[in-house]
Motif scaffolding. Structure first.
Motif, PDB file in Angstrom:
ATOM      1  N   ASN A  30       0.840  -1.345   0.018  1.00 19.78           N
ATOM      2  CA  ASN A  30      -0.172   0.017  -0.077  1.00 19.78           C
ATOM      3  C   ASN A  30       0.900   1.256  -0.102  1.00 19.78           C
ATOM      4  O   ASN A  30       0.521   2.129  -0.408  1.00 19.78           O
ATOM      5  CB  ASN A  30      -0.957   0.045   1.220  1.00 19.78           C
ATOM      6  N   GLU A  31       2.094   1.246   0.806  1.00 20.86           N
ATOM      7  CA  GLU A  31       2.883   2.258   0.887  1.00 20.86           C
ATOM      8  C   GLU A  31       3.732   2.443  -0.370  1.00 20.86           C
ATOM      9  O   GLU A  31       3.934   3.793  -0.969  1.00 20.86           O
ATOM     10  CB  GLU A  31       3.699   2.269   1.960  1.00 20.86           C
ATOM     11  N   LEU A  32       3.860   1.274  -1.125  1.00 19.20           N
ATOM     12  CA  LEU A  32       4.886   1.343  -2.378  1.00 19.20           C
ATOM     13  C   LEU A  32       4.184   1.644  -3.492  1.00 19.20           C
ATOM     14  O   LEU A  32       4.576   2.354  -4.436  1.00 19.20           O
ATOM     15  CB  LEU A  32       5.575  -0.059  -2.338  1.00 19.20           C
ATOM     16  N   ILE A  33       3.145   0.938  -3.705  1.00 21.08           N
ATOM     17  CA  ILE A  33       2.156   1.195  -5.086  1.00 21.08           C
ATOM     18  C   ILE A  33       0.964   2.001  -5.270  1.00 21.08           C
ATOM     19  O   ILE A  33       0.435   1.999  -6.436  1.00 21.08           O
ATOM     20  CB  ILE A  33       2.321  -0.335  -5.983  1.00 21.08           C
ATOM     21  N   ALA A  34       0.382   1.987  -4.170  1.00 18.06           N
ATOM     22  CA  ALA A  34      -0.848   2.788  -4.144  1.00 18.06           C
ATOM     23  C   ALA A  34      -0.678   4.223  -4.379  1.00 18.06           C
ATOM     24  O   ALA A  34       0.150   4.865  -4.101  1.00 18.06           O
ATOM     25  CB  ALA A  34      -1.656   2.364  -2.760  1.00 18.06           C
ATOM     26  N   PRO A  35      -1.447   4.936  -5.270  1.00 13.33           N
ATOM     27  CA  PRO A  35      -2.811   4.154  -5.867  1.00 13.33           C
ATOM     28  C   PRO A  35      -2.472   3.152  -7.106  1.00 13.33           C
ATOM     29  O   PRO A  35      -1.399   3.771  -7.930  1.00 13.33           O
ATOM     30  CB  PRO A  35      -3.543   5.328  -6.188  1.00 13.33           C
ATOM     31  N   CYS A  36      -3.304   2.255  -7.248  1.00 15.60           N
ATOM     32  CA  CYS A  36      -3.079   1.460  -8.548  1.00 15.60           C
ATOM     33  C   CYS A  36      -4.385   0.714  -8.549  1.00 15.60           C
ATOM     34  O   CYS A  36      -5.275   1.095  -7.678  1.00 15.60           O
ATOM     35  CB  CYS A  36      -1.897   0.445  -8.247  1.00 15.60           C
ATOM     36  N   THR A  37      -4.466   0.020  -9.694  1.00 15.72           N
ATOM     37  CA  THR A  37      -5.722  -0.606  -9.856  1.00 15.72           C
ATOM     38  C   THR A  37      -5.732  -1.902  -8.917  1.00 15.72           C
ATOM     39  O   THR A  37      -4.550  -2.392  -8.340  1.00 15.72           O
ATOM     40  CB  THR A  37      -5.838  -1.171 -11.175  1.00 15.72           C
ATOM     41  N   ASP A  38      -6.881  -2.424  -8.671  1.00 16.44           N
ATOM     42  CA  ASP A  38      -7.117  -3.757  -7.788  1.00 16.44           C
ATOM     43  C   ASP A  38      -6.346  -4.800  -8.242  1.00 16.44           C
ATOM     44  O   ASP A  38      -5.440  -5.521  -7.489  1.00 16.44           O
ATOM     45  CB  ASP A  38      -8.550  -4.027  -7.698  1.00 16.44           C
ATOM     46  N   GLU A  39      -6.263  -4.942  -9.912  1.00 19.76           N
ATOM     47  CA  GLU A  39      -5.510  -6.110 -10.453  1.00 19.76           C
ATOM     48  C   GLU A  39      -3.793  -5.921 -10.127  1.00 19.76           C
ATOM     49  O   GLU A  39      -3.503  -7.013  -9.934  1.00 19.76           O
ATOM     50  CB  GLU A  39      -5.830  -6.256 -11.865  1.00 19.76           C
ATOM     51  N   GLU A  40      -3.430  -4.631 -10.335  1.00 18.87           N
ATOM     52  CA  GLU A  40      -2.212  -4.532 -10.130  1.00 18.87           C
ATOM     53  C   GLU A  40      -1.497  -4.814  -8.722  1.00 18.87           C
ATOM     54  O   GLU A  40      -0.542  -5.447  -8.311  1.00 18.87           O
ATOM     55  CB  GLU A  40      -1.805  -2.917 -10.434  1.00 18.87           C
ATOM     56  N   PHE A  41      -2.507  -4.432  -7.626  1.00 18.10           N
ATOM     57  CA  PHE A  41      -2.274  -4.779  -6.392  1.00 18.10           C
ATOM     58  C   PHE A  41      -2.465  -6.379  -5.903  1.00 18.10           C
ATOM     59  O   PHE A  41      -1.532  -6.791  -5.257  1.00 18.10           O
ATOM     60  CB  PHE A  41      -3.233  -3.996  -5.517  1.00 18.10           C
ATOM     61  N   PHE A  42      -3.323  -6.978  -6.574  1.00 18.84           N
ATOM     62  CA  PHE A  42      -3.489  -8.529  -6.371  1.00 18.84           C
ATOM     63  C   PHE A  42      -2.094  -9.065  -6.986  1.00 18.84           C
ATOM     64  O   PHE A  42      -1.655  -9.856  -6.312  1.00 18.84           O
ATOM     65  CB  PHE A  42      -4.718  -8.732  -7.142  1.00 18.84           C
ATOM     66  N   GLU A  43      -1.792  -8.683  -8.021  1.00 23.03           N
ATOM     67  CA  GLU A  43      -0.728  -9.530  -8.788  1.00 23.03           C
ATOM     68  C   GLU A  43       0.552  -8.880  -7.919  1.00 23.03           C
ATOM     69  O   GLU A  43       1.585 -10.035  -7.739  1.00 23.03           O
ATOM     70  CB  GLU A  43      -0.626  -8.880 -10.176  1.00 23.03           C
ATOM     71  N   ALA A  44       0.783  -7.854  -7.550  1.00 17.03           N
ATOM     72  CA  ALA A  44       2.030  -7.640  -6.693  1.00 17.03           C
ATOM     73  C   ALA A  44       2.024  -8.177  -5.494  1.00 17.03           C
ATOM     74  O   ALA A  44       3.226  -8.770  -4.659  1.00 17.03           O
ATOM     75  CB  ALA A  44       2.192  -6.118  -6.617  1.00 17.03           C
ATOM     76  N   TYR A  45       0.904  -8.327  -4.779  1.00 18.93           N
ATOM     77  CA  TYR A  45       0.499  -9.230  -3.378  1.00 18.93           C
ATOM     78  C   TYR A  45       1.120 -10.600  -3.894  1.00 18.93           C
ATOM     79  O   TYR A  45       1.927 -11.106  -2.899  1.00 18.93           O
ATOM     80  CB  TYR A  45      -0.706  -9.067  -3.010  1.00 18.93           C
ATOM     81  N   CYS A  46       0.579 -11.291  -4.867  1.00 19.90           N
ATOM     82  CA  CYS A  46       1.016 -12.627  -5.030  1.00 19.90           C
ATOM     83  C   CYS A  46       2.246 -12.923  -5.252  1.00 19.90           C
ATOM     84  O   CYS A  46       2.969 -13.676  -4.790  1.00 19.90           O
ATOM     85  CB  CYS A  46       0.120 -13.004  -6.429  1.00 19.90           C
ATOM     86  N   THR A  47       3.077 -11.981  -5.974  1.00 12.88           N
ATOM     87  CA  THR A  47       4.453 -11.978  -6.143  1.00 12.88           C
ATOM     88  C   THR A  47       5.299 -11.904  -4.756  1.00 12.88           C
ATOM     89  O   THR A  47       6.027 -12.654  -4.337  1.00 12.88           O
ATOM     90  CB  THR A  47       5.224 -10.854  -7.061  1.00 12.88           C
ATOM     91  N   GLU A  48       4.910 -10.982  -3.830  1.00 15.98           N
ATOM     92  CA  GLU A  48       5.686 -10.754  -2.499  1.00 15.98           C
ATOM     93  C   GLU A  48       5.209 -11.857  -1.621  1.00 15.98           C
ATOM     94  O   GLU A  48       6.081 -12.355  -1.027  1.00 15.98           O
ATOM     95  CB  GLU A  48       4.897  -9.341  -2.050  1.00 15.98           C
ATOM     96  N   HIS A  49       3.837 -12.490  -1.770  1.00 23.50           N
ATOM     97  CA  HIS A  49       3.735 -13.523  -0.894  1.00 23.50           C
ATOM     98  C   HIS A  49       4.695 -14.654  -1.133  1.00 23.50           C
ATOM     99  O   HIS A  49       5.162 -15.479  -0.252  1.00 23.50           O
ATOM    100  CB  HIS A  49       2.088 -13.928  -1.190  1.00 23.50           C
ATOM    101  N   GLU A  50       4.803 -15.016  -2.586  1.00 22.50           N
ATOM    102  CA  GLU A  50       5.489 -16.163  -2.918  1.00 22.50           C
ATOM    103  C   GLU A  50       7.001 -15.848  -2.269  1.00 22.50           C
ATOM    104  O   GLU A  50       7.938 -16.809  -2.121  1.00 22.50           O
ATOM    105  CB  GLU A  50       5.642 -16.194  -4.548  1.00 22.50           C
ATOM    106  N   ILE A  51       7.434 -14.559  -2.303  1.00 21.31           N
ATOM    107  CA  ILE A  51       8.902 -14.457  -1.914  1.00 21.31           C
ATOM    108  C   ILE A  51       8.880 -14.546  -0.680  1.00 21.31           C
ATOM    109  O   ILE A  51      10.040 -15.253  -0.172  1.00 21.31           O
ATOM    110  CB  ILE A  51       9.102 -12.881  -2.200  1.00 21.31           C
ATOM    111  N   LYS A  52       7.975 -14.070   0.328  1.00 21.75           N
ATOM    112  CA  LYS A  52       8.067 -14.284   1.692  1.00 21.75           C
ATOM    113  C   LYS A  52       7.915 -15.581   2.056  1.00 21.75           C
ATOM    114  O   LYS A  52       8.728 -16.094   3.058  1.00 21.75           O
ATOM    115  CB  LYS A  52       7.008 -13.335   2.425  1.00 21.75           C
TER     116      LYS A  52
END
Length: 66
Positions: A30-52
């Protein structure tokens, strides 16, 4: 209902997805990429979740479980 599409083309309720997200990842994005589309946020979250966690997030799988 706001929806996003996971990597397998399955529509996901975005509000439900947000409630199931890891708080730390969600807040950082939210701090890094917002504002963005819901889809962009979802895709970024999925990537970060896999990393973590070293695995796909359950909502980004072929058979997502809410």
């Amino acid at each position: 209902m706001r929806t996003v599409t996971n990597q397998y083309g399955i529509e996901i309720d975005f509000d439900v997805a947000v409630n199931l997200m890891d708080d730390e990842i969600r807040e950082n994005l939210n701090e890094l990429i917002a504002p963005c589309t819901d889809e962009e946020f979802f895709e970024a979250y999925c990537t970060e979740h896999e990393i973590k966690y070293g695995c796909e997030w359950t909502l980004d799988t072929e058979n997502p479980v809410y």
